[in-house]
Every structure is written in C-alpha cells, then in structure tokens.
Design a protein around this motif. Structure first.
Motif, PDB file in Angstrom:
ATOM      1  N   LYS A  87       0.834  -1.209   0.000  1.00 46.90           N
ATOM      2  CA  LYS A  87       0.000   0.000   0.000  1.00 46.90           C
ATOM      3  C   LYS A  87       0.868   1.259   0.000  1.00 46.90           C
ATOM      4  CE  LYS A  87      -3.463   2.440   2.767  1.00 46.90           C
ATOM      5  NZ  LYS A  87      -4.247   2.443   4.030  1.00 46.90           N
ATOM      6  N   LYS A  88       1.915   1.244   0.826  1.00 49.86           N
ATOM      7  CA  LYS A  88       2.815   2.404   0.906  1.00 49.86           C
ATOM      8  C   LYS A  88       3.576   2.594  -0.410  1.00 49.86           C
ATOM      9  CE  LYS A  88       6.487   4.394   3.751  1.00 49.86           C
ATOM     10  NZ  LYS A  88       7.429   4.171   4.889  1.00 49.86           N
ATOM     11  N   GLU A  91       1.322   4.188  -2.955  1.00 48.26           N
ATOM     12  CA  GLU A  91       1.158   5.617  -2.668  1.00 48.26           C
ATOM     13  C   GLU A  91       2.359   6.415  -3.169  1.00 48.26           C
ATOM     14  OE1 GLU A  91       0.482   6.014   1.490  1.00 48.26           O
ATOM     15  OE2 GLU A  91      -1.589   5.272   1.404  1.00 48.26           O
ATOM     16  N   GLU A  92       3.550   5.906  -2.911  1.00 46.68           N
ATOM     17  CA  GLU A  92       4.769   6.593  -3.361  1.00 46.68           C
ATOM     18  C   GLU A  92       4.846   6.633  -4.884  1.00 46.68           C
ATOM     19  OE1 GLU A  92       8.091   4.660  -1.549  1.00 46.68           O
ATOM     20  OE2 GLU A  92       7.488   5.171   0.505  1.00 46.68           O
ATOM     21  N   GLN A 125      -6.906   4.610  -3.808  1.00 50.39           N
ATOM     22  CA  GLN A 125      -5.819   4.711  -4.788  1.00 50.39           C
ATOM     23  C   GLN A 125      -6.356   4.573  -6.219  1.00 50.39           C
ATOM     24  OE1 GLN A 125      -3.515   1.563  -3.072  1.00 50.39           O
ATOM     25  NE2 GLN A 125      -2.206   2.955  -1.888  1.00 50.39           N
TER      26      GLN A 125
END
Length: 576
Positions: A87-88, A91-92, A125
């Motif tokens: 997930k991180k 996002e990045e 997202q």
C-alpha cells in the motif's frame, strides 16, 4: 562526360601509388584496406544492448519510467512484500507519476505499471487514478497498450466509476465494435454491464437515432417495434450492416453481437431472416461460446435451407465433440440432429465424430444430449430445460407463393429411424462393455436406458450384465440396488416393461430380474432406493404375484422397518 580521363576514373575507384620499385601498380589506400576485426557474439550482444539503452534514453520520461519500474517490481512481489508495504509503495509510486499518467499509459511498460496499481491498490488509490484518466477512456480504449488498462479498470471500478466510463462510450459503440483494439473494450464493458446498460449498448446497433437518444428504462426490440412499427425495416437494415462488417472483420464471436442477432431473429420477417441466414450460416460456429450466441446458432439452423445446413455441418469438421460438451454450444449439434433432412450427411459428419468420442461424451452432462436427441427426440422435455426445448420446436420459412411451410420435410419418426440406423449397433456394443460404469453415472445412465429402449443391436448382452450386477451380494460396495442412480435405472426398465429377444424368444426384463434378486429381496425391501425396485416388481403384472409370495412371510420385519422410505408402500401392496 566523354572527356573523362583515366586519372579521373582512378580518383573514383581507388588511388594509384608506386611501389618500392617505382612501378605504377594500382593500390587502394590503407584506410580502405584495413577492416576492423569481427566482434565475438558476446561483444555483439553488448553493442546491441547499448544501442537499445540509448534509444530508450531518448524516450519521453525515460528516467521516470525507470524509477517507476523499481516500484513496480516490488509491488507485484506477492511473496516477499506484505500488504501494508505494498500500500505504501503504491502511494509513493502514484505520487511520483502524478499528472503524467496519460503520457505513461500509452507505452507498454507504463501501461503495465498502472495496471498493477489498479490490481493491488485500494479503492482510494484507484480513485486517484480514475480522477486523472476521467474523460480519456474512449481514447485509451482505441490504443494498443492502454486498452488493457481500460479493461482492468472496468473489472475493478465502482458502480459510479463504471457508469462514468460507459458514458464516454455511448454514441460510439457502433464505431468501437468495428475497431481492432476498441472492440475488446466494448466486449468487456458489455459483459460487466447491468441489464439496462446492456440495452443502451445494444440499441446502438439499431441506427444513429438510438445512439443519440438513449432509452430511459430496460426494453427489448419487441417493445420498440410495438411502439414504432414503422421503424422495423430501418432497424433491421442497420443491424444487418453492422453484422456484415463484423463478419468481414472476424468479430462475430463478440457477445454483444449475439444479443443484437438474437433480437433480430425474434423480430425479423421471414424474408429478412432469409437474408441474415445467408450471411451468418458460414460463420455460425463462432457464436456458440455464449448462451445467447448458442440460441442464435440454433435459430439460424432452424431457418436455414438444406444448402446452408450442409455448409454449417461441414464447418464443424473436427469440432463436433468439443462443441457437444460446451455449456451452451451443444444446442447447435442437437438442433442440427433435430431438423436436418440429409441423415446420410449427418451420419458421416456428425454421428461418426460423436462415436469417436463416445467415452468422453456419454458421461458428460452436455455431451450426452446429442445421443439422447437421436435416440428419444420425443422425450426432449425430460432431458432439456424449457428454454432449450423451445429452441428445438419446428420453424417455418417462406415457401412457394410466399406461404409459410416447415423448414424440414421429414417427420420426426422417419428422421429418428434413419439416425438410429446411422448409429448402428456400435453404441449398444459400447454400452454392453461399460454397463458397470454407465449404470451408476448420473448422466451416462440416461443414454444406457434410451439405448436399451430404442437403439439397434444385441440388447440381451446389456441386460445380462445388468442382472449380473443386481445378483451380487448385498454387502458389495456401491451395489446397483442401493445406488440412487442405478436403482432408478432398474426401476425404469421394470415400469416400462422392457422386452428383448434372447434365443429367438421375447423375454421380459422384470421376469429375468426377480430370480436374480429373489434370495435377498427381503433385505432390498427395507433398503433405501432398493425398495423402489421392489415396489416396481409388485406393480408389474408379470411379477407381482410371485413377489408377493416371497415377501408375505416377512411382513412383520417389514412393518418394523416402516420408517425406511418405500417400505410402508410395500406393506400396503402386500395387503391388497
């Protein structure tokens, strides 16, 4: 030009140099003589790789894509990367490529990266990606690589997002369906659409008016023509033109086209059906993969001429068995067997292929149906669901003086006799060799039953094996008398009072069975499923008296087990 000197020619072809003795011998310059040493395979590959890297570096956003690929490799690693880490990373990555999605998505690698974000990303997202791409899905649907992303988004989009994407397609469906790339997107959109949305897509086959002015509620072509009968010819012409283009481009396999064709056959005049059949018959095999497509195929065969049916049968060469096992496509084979008058052609092209794959077909829920249509067409309501049985009803076509006549000349009884003759005794032989398997199989038992009742060959060889199985000890594992399928088969043979020839005499199955199970009949009378066979023997005119005599001494035991299904019925029959 004519005054060109030898010296001038020398300048073109090479240099004249004197050797050590001063002779004017022609020699090429050293730069022409010395060639570089050939590269080794490894060096050659390295040079080619350098050239590729250089060409890639000239592309727009090359550095950004290279960086995004490092995220992509980690995001799709489902083994070493946990869900929170993924997930991180997404996002990045989305932060890195924000505002550049439309540029990246047109390239193969960029499209794959964003598809992965849609696949593994959460709803928030996906919404970020959707917001940036909104309004551009029509353009993306027509591109070589970005169309895959549109398909991916349609699969995972929310109801609101899906509706927004579809609105971009409305009014353009007829054009998109003919486009090499966009046709696959329309097919995906149609398959994921609601019933109302499907109507909006399909109605664009009916002409420009329906592309511009959309329906406000679910309706069929029949509803439209009921309200506006004057538009019938215009709509049918429009559908014919679109279908003709799809046939030319090899796109008639699309399920949205099957929907339009089904509406066409249900609402066209006999003359219009005649025109459509001429176009569709050679390619009808490509419609059988979907439920509605199989209905179209069956209707096409039903209205076809003898010549068109011959074309359809020949197009099936090598595919009869696979199509017979299709969830819906089997109806094409069954319909051909129910309406084709040329039974000799059916025998050579269809029945022959069915028998070559009989082992796989006879125990398949769909594959058995062509055999059942040949053996017992009068029992189609027993083996076919109502909508399939309706497809097998006779069709009417235009005859002399524009009158309607049946599309087939032969009656069902004649066709049945001729097709059974085409089967010969080959099916009976197979059944005799595989009684033990077929009698217990929930699909195979029906073919075994109808073969005994209607097929050609030595019935006695099959019955002999059935009685042998029934005679086994009750302790035998999965005994045919207590097996739910096998016991039903045996009961049906008793109820129908099957008779067969053995040693030049007519023999009753029930009379042959009773002596075989006589020793253990009291046991079978109090056994679930087997009790139904005993009841059938008690109700058969030829065996009821003898069966009563055997069971009456055991009435006490039967009454004690009256809770067993069927046993109470046996007790009441004994007291009649």
């Amino acid at each position: 030009l004519m005054s060109t000197t030898k010296k001038d020619l020398g300048k073109r072809k090479g240099s004249y140099k004197k050797d050590e003795q001063g002779n004017g011998k022609k020699k090429f310059a050293a730069s022409w003589q010395e060639k570089p040493a050939p590269l080794t395979p490894a060096e050659s590959r390295k040079v080619q790789q350098q050239k590729r890297e250089y060409r890639k570096s000239l592309r727009t956003h090359h550095d950004l894509v290279t960086q995004a690929k490092t995220y992509w490799e980690r995001i799709r690693d489902t083994v070493n990367v946990t869900a929170p880490e993924r997930k991180k990373l997404i996002e990045e990555l989305l932060g890195l490529i924000k505002g550049l999605l439309m540029d990246l998505i047109r390239k193969h690698d960029g499209s794959r990266i964003i598809q992965t974000c849609i696949k593994y990303g959460n709803a928030a997202q996906r919404k970020l990606i959707f917001t940036e791409l909104e309004g551009n899905f029509l353009e993306l649907a027509q591109k070589k690589y970005s169309r895959f992303l549109v398909n991916r988004f349609i699969d995972s989009a929310s109801k609101t997002q899906k509706e927004s994407i579809f609105k971009e397609f409305y009014g353009k469906v007829a054009g998109m369906i003919k486009h090499k790339e966009a046709c696959e997107v329309i097919e995906k959109a149609y398959s994921c659409a609601s019933a109302f949305q499907k109507v909006l897509f399909v109605e664009e086959f009916y002409g420009n008016e329906f592309a511009l002015f959309k329906a406000t509620e679910t309706r069929s072509l029949h509803d439209i023509l009921k309200e506006h009968p004057e538009k019938q010819e215009q709509i049918m012409t429009s559908i014919t033109e679109v279908v003709n283009t799809l046939l030319t481009k090899g796109l008639v396999y699309l399920s949205i086209a099957h929907h339009a064709l089904n509406e066409y056959y249900d609402n066209a005049t006999p003359t219009q059906i005649r025109e459509m059949n001429g176009l569709l018959a050679p390619e009808i095999i490509h419609t059988v993969r979907t439920k509605i497509g199989a209905q179209v195929a069956a209707k096409c065969v039903g209205y076809a001429t003898a010549k068109e049916r011959k074309i359809i049968i020949k197009s099936l060469k090598g595919n009869v068995a696979p199509i017979s096992m299709e969830p819906y496509g089997h109806m094409l084979i069954v319909k051909l067997l129910s309406v084709t008058d040329d039974t000799v052609l059916l025998g050579k092209a269809v029945v022959k292929e069915l028998m070559e794959s009989v082992e796989d077909l006879i125990t398949d829920g769909n594959g058995r149906l062509p055999f059942l249509q040949i053996l017992a067409p009068e029992n189609r309501t027993r083996y076919f669901p109502p909508h399939s049985a309706k497809l097998l009803e006779p069709c009417e076509v235009i005859g002399p003086n524009n009158t309607l006549i049946p599309s087939s000349k032969k009656d069902d009884a004649t066709r049945k006799a001729e097709l059974i003759a085409q089967l010969g005794n080959e099916l009976m032989v197979y059944c005799a060799e595989n009684v033990s398997t077929l009698i217990r199989d929930k699909f195979g038992f029906a073919v075994l039953l109808e073969t005994l009742l209607h097929g050609e060959g030595d019935r006695a060889s099959v019955i002999k094996n059935v009685i042998k199985l029934a005679k086994n000890s009750p302790d035998t594992e999965d005994h045919v008398m207590s097996n739910p399928v096998a016991s039903r088969f045996i009961k049906t043979l008793i109820v129908t009072d099957l008779k067969y020839r053995e040693e030049a005499e007519d023999v009753s199955f029930a009379q042959q069975l009773l002596p075989a199970i006589k020793q253990h009949i009291d046991k079978w009378a109090i056994t679930d499923y087997a009790s139904a066979v005993v009841i059938a023997l008690l109700m058969n005119e030829q065996t009821k008296e003898e069966t009563k005599q055997i069971l009456k001494p055991n009435q006490k035991q039967l009454k004690k087990n009256a809770d067993t299904r069927g046993t109470d019925k046996i007790v009441s029959l004994l007291n009649e």
